[in-house]
Design an enzyme around this catalytic site. Structure first.
Site, PDB file in Angstrom:
ATOM      1  N   LYS A   1      28.148 -25.482  36.613  1.00 50.98           N
ATOM      2  CA  LYS A   1      27.596 -24.687  35.412  1.00 50.98           C
ATOM      3  C   LYS A   1      26.491 -23.688  35.918  1.00 50.98           C
ATOM      4  O   LYS A   1      26.325 -22.605  35.310  1.00 50.98           O
ATOM      5  CB  LYS A   1      27.007 -25.498  34.096  1.00 50.98           C
ATOM      6  CG  LYS A   1      28.393 -25.959  33.527  1.00 50.98           C
ATOM      7  CD  LYS A   1      27.947 -26.441  32.178  1.00 50.98           C
ATOM      8  CE  LYS A   1      29.138 -27.086  31.409  1.00 50.98           C
ATOM      9  NZ  LYS A   1      28.681 -27.836  30.283  1.00 50.98           N
TER      10      LYS A   1
ATOM     11  N   LYS B   1      42.703 -28.529  32.719  1.00 54.07           N
ATOM     12  CA  LYS B   1      42.433 -29.286  31.384  1.00 54.07           C
ATOM     13  C   LYS B   1      42.833 -28.326  30.516  1.00 54.07           C
ATOM     14  O   LYS B   1      42.184 -27.143  30.638  1.00 54.07           O
ATOM     15  CB  LYS B   1      41.203 -29.988  31.724  1.00 54.07           C
ATOM     16  CG  LYS B   1      41.167 -31.066  30.399  1.00 54.07           C
ATOM     17  CD  LYS B   1      39.791 -31.826  30.821  1.00 54.07           C
ATOM     18  CE  LYS B   1      39.343 -32.530  29.499  1.00 54.07           C
ATOM     19  NZ  LYS B   1      38.264 -33.493  29.558  1.00 54.07           N
TER      20      LYS B   1
ATOM     21  N   LYS C   1      39.819 -24.574  24.933  1.00 48.90           N
ATOM     22  CA  LYS C   1      39.865 -23.360  24.385  1.00 48.90           C
ATOM     23  C   LYS C   1      39.376 -22.385  25.212  1.00 48.90           C
ATOM     24  O   LYS C   1      39.843 -20.928  25.095  1.00 48.90           O
ATOM     25  CB  LYS C   1      38.933 -23.542  23.200  1.00 48.90           C
ATOM     26  CG  LYS C   1      39.356 -22.565  21.867  1.00 48.90           C
ATOM     27  CD  LYS C   1      39.039 -23.162  20.688  1.00 48.90           C
ATOM     28  CE  LYS C   1      39.792 -22.479  19.628  1.00 48.90           C
ATOM     29  NZ  LYS C   1      39.530 -23.044  18.333  1.00 48.90           N
TER      30      LYS C   1
END
Ligand code: SF4
Length: 329
Positions: free
Chosen positions: A111, A193, A196
């Site tokens: 991240k 995976k 959204k």
């Protein structure tokens, strides 16, 4: 009875990856464990996010969980920010968490690449995860393989806090992973995976037409260029979904028809679409009822937060006492 804590991001409508990968298991676990299920909105503000839609995404996720079978009579369902003790315990645990452990987290490494200036929350959010679990002294946490490292850090934080302040007692018990039922559901692109943010999902409230429109172009075994090319079901995500949604005899037929080039991928997807829509129909009916009574959803969350706070306050009281902090009366 052993206690379980598990959380889910308020990403709006529940998708079938959440449902098949986690929430079906929650519905099963609530039958035999003391469960706390939490919509983790404090985690959702870690990076850049849309503040204007956060409340509605939290509401929609709650509706999805209830519609999918989370039962507020059996489990405590609540929103993280409605229990301020989560943030309080995070600060208290922050004081015993080694910086090096946080920097070693794989998700932090991934991240942090996305930011020019990394917000401290991106580094510190595993401490909030630890607080979520330790606040309720959960015995077990259902985790996917990608979360094992975070749970290990939670255990390490509990060990360090107990060593420092426990006076020989494990005031904050180390939670154990519940690995068996965790499933990794791949997205319709077959690459990553289901998520959204990647746009590779099917929502649990989608109509049969919308389900079909999404399944139709979904990735399959690339070796099946035409109907006459035999395929390998084990490498196809459609087959993986059949195994989760179709009856065993259908799954056997899918494998046979795929290997023997006895049908095309569209035929295979049509069967899956019908089975998926049939499985979603009762969930959608329950969601419709809940959407018509938003006050009922607020009541359930209010009650869940009150029940969670009763446990959380007791842990905070103990932790603050051990740490020499004054208590409010
Ligand atoms: S027939 Fe079914 S299992 Fe085989 S590749 Fe096509 S979609 Fe996948």
């Amino acid at each position: 009875m052993s206690r379980i804590f598990s959380g889910i991001q308020p990403s709006g409508e529940l998708h079938i990856g959440n449902w098949l990968g986690a929430v079906q298991n929650w519905v099963h676990l609530q039958q035999s464990y003391d469960c706390l299920f939490c919509v983790v909105d404090l985690h959702a503000i870690t990076g850049k996010y849309d503040a204007a839609s956060l409340a509605s995404r939290t509401h929609d996720m709650t509706v999805g969980l209830l519609a999918a079978g989370v039962d507020p009579e059996k489990a405590i369902l609540f929103v993280q920010s409605q229990v301020p003790e989560h943030a309080e315990l995070q600060w208290l645990l922050n004081t015993v968490t080694p910086l090096g452990e946080l920097e070693r987290m794989t998700q932090f490494k991934d991240k942090s690449q996305r930011y020019e200036s990394i917000p401290a929350g991106v580094l510190n959010y595993p401490i909030l995860m630890a607080a979520d679990i330790l606040l309720y002294k959960a015995d077990l946490v259902p985790v996917g393989e990608d979360q094992v490292q975070h749970l290990e850090l939670t255990r390490e934080i509990a060990r360090r806090w107990n060593a420092e302040f426990g006076n020989g007692q494990d005031i904050l018990p180390e939670p154990k992973p519940l690995l068996t039922e965790a499933k990794r559901i791949m997205g319709l692109d077959g690459q990553a995976k289901m998520s959204k943010s990647l746009g590779n999902t099917i929502g649990i409230l989608e109509s049969p037409e919308a389900v079909w429109a999404k399944l139709r172009p979904a990735m399959t075994d690339p070796a099946r260029v035409t109907k006459k090319d035999p395929g390998t079901p084990e490498i196809c995500n459609i087959y993986a979904l059949h195994k989760l949604l179709s009856p065993p005899d259908t799954v056997a037929t899918v494998a046979k028809n795929c290997r023997g080039a006895l049908w095309g991928c569209l035929d295979c997807k049509r069967v899956l679409a019908d089975n998926l829509s049939a499985a979603l129909a009762p969930i959608q009916a329950r969601a419709k009822e809940l959407q018509a009574t938003p006050h009922r959803v607020s009541e359930i969350l209010g009650d869940g937060a009150a029940r969670a706070r009763r446990i959380a306050r007791e842990t905070i009281r103990e932790v603050k006492e051990r740490m020499g902090l004054s208590q409010s009366t």
